[in-house]
Design a protein around this motif. Sequence first.
Motif, mmCIF file in Angstrom:
data_model
loop_
_atom_site.group_PDB
_atom_site.id
_atom_site.type_symbol
_atom_site.label_atom_id
_atom_site.label_comp_id
_atom_site.label_asym_id
_atom_site.label_seq_id
_atom_site.Cartn_x
_atom_site.Cartn_y
_atom_site.Cartn_z
ATOM 1 N N GLU A 154 35.537 102.247 31.575
ATOM 2 C CA GLU A 154 36.021 103.508 31.871
ATOM 3 C C GLU A 154 37.650 103.296 32.996
ATOM 4 O O GLU A 154 38.322 104.172 33.464
ATOM 5 C CB GLU A 154 35.485 104.801 32.030
ATOM 6 N N MET A 155 36.819 103.262 33.975
ATOM 7 C CA MET A 155 37.068 102.655 35.707
ATOM 8 C C MET A 155 38.025 102.120 35.424
ATOM 9 O O MET A 155 39.090 101.831 36.160
ATOM 10 C CB MET A 155 35.992 101.632 36.362
ATOM 11 N N ALA A 156 38.521 101.033 34.131
ATOM 12 C CA ALA A 156 39.437 100.032 34.149
ATOM 13 C C ALA A 156 40.166 100.505 33.201
ATOM 14 O O ALA A 156 42.036 100.253 32.896
ATOM 15 C CB ALA A 156 38.842 98.520 33.709
ATOM 16 N N GLY A 157 40.313 101.713 33.073
ATOM 17 C CA GLY A 157 41.006 102.203 31.682
ATOM 18 C C GLY A 157 41.133 101.071 30.431
ATOM 19 O O GLY A 157 42.360 101.003 30.402
ATOM 20 N N PRO B 137 39.505 100.051 26.382
ATOM 21 C CA PRO B 137 39.453 100.844 24.772
ATOM 22 C C PRO B 137 37.338 101.481 25.604
ATOM 23 O O PRO B 137 36.768 100.112 25.837
ATOM 24 C CB PRO B 137 39.345 99.604 23.930
ATOM 25 N N PRO B 138 36.996 102.080 24.645
ATOM 26 C CA PRO B 138 37.661 102.994 23.771
ATOM 27 C C PRO B 138 38.197 104.229 24.937
ATOM 28 O O PRO B 138 38.703 105.587 24.329
ATOM 29 C CB PRO B 138 35.618 103.998 23.283
ATOM 30 N N TYR B 139 38.139 104.473 26.025
ATOM 31 C CA TYR B 139 38.817 105.261 26.668
ATOM 32 C C TYR B 139 40.488 104.905 27.149
ATOM 33 O O TYR B 139 40.969 105.655 27.455
ATOM 34 C CB TYR B 139 38.165 105.011 28.326
ATOM 35 N N ALA B 140 40.840 103.588 27.041
ATOM 36 C CA ALA B 140 42.341 103.699 26.756
ATOM 37 C C ALA B 140 42.823 103.131 25.190
ATOM 38 O O ALA B 140 41.778 102.753 24.124
ATOM 39 C CB ALA B 140 42.748 102.433 27.330
ATOM 40 N N HIS B 141 43.731 102.826 24.800
ATOM 41 C CA HIS B 141 44.697 102.213 23.562
ATOM 42 C C HIS B 141 45.355 101.024 23.876
ATOM 43 O O HIS B 141 46.137 101.934 24.564
ATOM 44 C CB HIS B 141 45.174 103.809 22.655
ATOM 45 N N LEU B 142 45.211 100.396 23.204
ATOM 46 C CA LEU B 142 46.005 98.661 23.563
ATOM 47 C C LEU B 142 46.491 98.434 21.975
ATOM 48 O O LEU B 142 46.113 98.305 20.843
ATOM 49 C CB LEU B 142 45.279 97.920 24.032
ATOM 50 N N ALA B 143 48.162 97.386 22.278
ATOM 51 C CA ALA B 143 48.656 96.988 21.195
ATOM 52 C C ALA B 143 49.150 95.876 22.040
ATOM 53 O O ALA B 143 49.238 96.094 23.619
ATOM 54 C CB ALA B 143 49.482 97.757 20.661
ATOM 55 N N MET B 144 49.555 95.073 21.069
ATOM 56 C CA MET B 144 49.539 93.602 21.788
ATOM 57 C C MET B 144 51.061 93.053 20.788
ATOM 58 O O MET B 144 51.267 93.064 19.915
ATOM 59 C CB MET B 144 48.354 92.913 21.645
ATOM 60 N N LEU B 145 51.879 93.203 21.862
ATOM 61 C CA LEU B 145 53.420 92.022 21.248
ATOM 62 C C LEU B 145 53.100 89.664 21.129
ATOM 63 O O LEU B 145 52.493 90.160 22.113
ATOM 64 C CB LEU B 145 54.480 92.370 21.955
ATOM 65 N N ARG B 146 52.578 90.073 20.506
ATOM 66 C CA ARG B 146 53.174 88.623 20.249
ATOM 67 C C ARG B 146 53.876 87.819 19.666
ATOM 68 O O ARG B 146 55.020 88.189 18.686
ATOM 69 C CB ARG B 146 51.956 87.801 19.851
ATOM 70 N N ALA B 147 54.471 86.206 21.065
ATOM 71 C CA ALA B 147 55.989 85.157 20.114
ATOM 72 C C ALA B 147 55.560 84.489 19.874
ATOM 73 O O ALA B 147 54.919 83.688 21.353
ATOM 74 C CB ALA B 147 57.207 85.925 21.150
ATOM 75 N N ASP B 148 55.905 83.818 19.189
ATOM 76 C CA ASP B 148 55.959 82.270 19.160
ATOM 77 C C ASP B 148 57.665 81.362 18.717
ATOM 78 O O ASP B 148 58.498 81.899 17.945
ATOM 79 C CB ASP B 148 55.002 81.889 17.485
ATOM 80 N N ALA B 149 57.488 80.699 19.886
ATOM 81 C CA ALA B 149 58.476 80.227 19.854
ATOM 82 C C ALA B 149 57.920 78.227 20.150
ATOM 83 O O ALA B 149 57.609 77.795 20.266
ATOM 84 C CB ALA B 149 59.529 80.213 21.442
ATOM 85 N N LYS B 150 59.375 77.479 20.135
ATOM 86 C CA LYS B 150 59.443 76.051 20.345
ATOM 87 C C LYS B 150 59.294 75.718 21.813
ATOM 88 O O LYS B 150 58.257 74.608 21.769
ATOM 89 C CB LYS B 150 60.972 75.271 19.810
#
Length: 691
Positions: free
Chosen positions: A580-583, A585-598
């Motif tokens: 809760e202090m760090a913001g 989950p479960p007090y925040a909601h996350l998504a992660m964008l991942r990218a793979d390249a050479k």
Amino acid sequence: MTVRIRVAVETPQHTGLGAPLSYESERELAPGTLVHVPLGRREVTGVVWPGEPEDAADVVLKPVSRVLSALPPLPRAWCELVEFTAAYYQRGVGEVALSVLPPELRKLDDEQVANRIAKLHRKWPQPDPQAARPQTPPLSPEQSAALDRLAQLNSDSAPTALLHGVTGSGKTEVYLRAAEQALAAGKQALVLVPEINLTPQLEARFAERFVGRSIVSLHSGLTPAQRLRNWLAAHLGLADLVLGTRLAVFASMPRLGLIVVDEEHDPSYKQQEGARYSARDLAVYRGKREGAPVLLGSATPSLETWHRANEGRYVRLSLSSRIGGGALPRVRLVDMNLLPKTRGVTTAMAPPLVAAIQERIARGEQSLVFLNRRGYAPVLHCGDCAWKSGCPHCSAWRVFHKLDRTLRCHHCGFTERVPRACPECGNLDIAPIGRGTERLEEQLAGMLQTPDGSAARIARIDADSTRLKGTLEAQLGAVHAGDVDVLVGTQMVTKGHDFRRITLVAAVNPDSSLFSSDFRAPERLFALLMQAAGRAGRDAAQAERSEMWVQTWYPTHPLYAALRRHDFEAFAQSQAKEREMAGLPPYAHLAMLRADAKTVEAARGFLQAAAEVASELPGADAVMVYPPVPLHVARVADVERMQMLVESSSRVALQRFLSLWMPTLHELRLQRKAPEQRVLRWAVDVDPLSI
């Protein structure tokens, strides 16, 4: 006269076509009907989708090629589940729909499907109402109270209940009784387990209880023919009970009346490729949508589930005592700082722990030694030039496997024979550093013996020793039969198994997760150790002398203090305050964008460009987009991997932002065509489990 219909087909991700496509049909087709349609130069399988197609009178539509009319249409509730999954996890509807159907369906025409269904009806065993019912064990007061409360909730609108029960408290019996009630009402029951190796064990328990009832399993370990047969049995209503792993949450069941999610906290319920869905969360959604109660069971619930139960969104059912009044194992911490060192190296097993295991062998009892690292040693090392057995294709070490004398990368699979000398300087004295289960098994074999002086019987269960079909069942059978004195294993043996003779569990090296950059690492470690401890003392007659030993360099850590008291609530409360202090989950909601390249530059460039686009979208002020960072293992199979975190205090705001962001990401990838800018693939992970 022809009609226009919508068909969900699996389209390539780079096209950005996630919605169902419009086709022309010679007749009306019910939503959920499987069809074959042209897509580009190919003919693909699709599902007729509910809803009206776009009105485009000037567009010539392609006709439906074939219809699988022999197969009853998939229920509308199933289509709604798939549509919700695709929208929430930002994937195409057709991609999700086709990925969760049996692959064998794509290969069959209408006549072949009709033959399979006819054969299934002919050979399917008929329910026998006169079959002798096995004697059921008496319920404890807590089990009775939990079932009574669950029965009361059945009259409500699709309740979700958290069954919080200590290990050995009889959660499985509650599942069995709840399924019994659902079947008696003419409904079907769906039971989810986290691991494939637990499915046959649970299937045996249900088969023993539900004599005369039809039970099928659904998981990735089945052959294509078996998976199609079991799926058809569920879809046609022939199967009363469906047991399976995360994939089974999508089983088509026309009479669904109960969903059970065993060990609901387990990370295995989160898909890590393609549509990265959480089977636990989809089970809750499906239960609400179809009016079926959902029972989430765990001794160490996930903090998200625990938080929802505390808020009153889930009903909490408690089983605080073991069946038969048995005590939970006493937890003993071994301070590794106090052990003597030989040439600066601490021994793998503390002498008091070895003596305790030896004492169990003398009494005819079993011990379980847990080390969550397979292989002989994590790395080979040259003392002269400091060479280490790194993988040339990954930013990781190749693990030394002594049995077949190989160095094997557990990320890309690259394998070579162990060199006779150091590849850098020619030194013949290259040595293993650290230990895995293979080395631990060897060391224990040299230290332990039976009272008559013969070698102790030691078995090892991990991904290497159970690679061949049937070996896992054979090894577990030997443990249950008492033919093993000491079982060495990874987390495969720490959850779900009912080992009646084990009175001592030892965790050899659990400290690595205490200071991880992943905020969920302490939660996973605590759950793993609690589950491991639960394998000891499951026989009430031996419970008083059952113990769990933990070898640690940090014996004063708060996590171990809570573990000693078996106090999940105190641990969950402390973790909740930190989050809760760090913001987080479960007090925040996350998504992660991942990218793979050479190259690192291409992956980072794509993510930075995506962040710039994100800042210009409506609702961007409701989310926080963090700078790109590499993954823990940054390079796998010569592919560089980067990730970028997106955070919001509102789930609705995050979803609205992602729905606007996704089309721009497709365009962004197409724009970056230069070799130094090109990304191989990218994906959005909603509610990621690992950071």
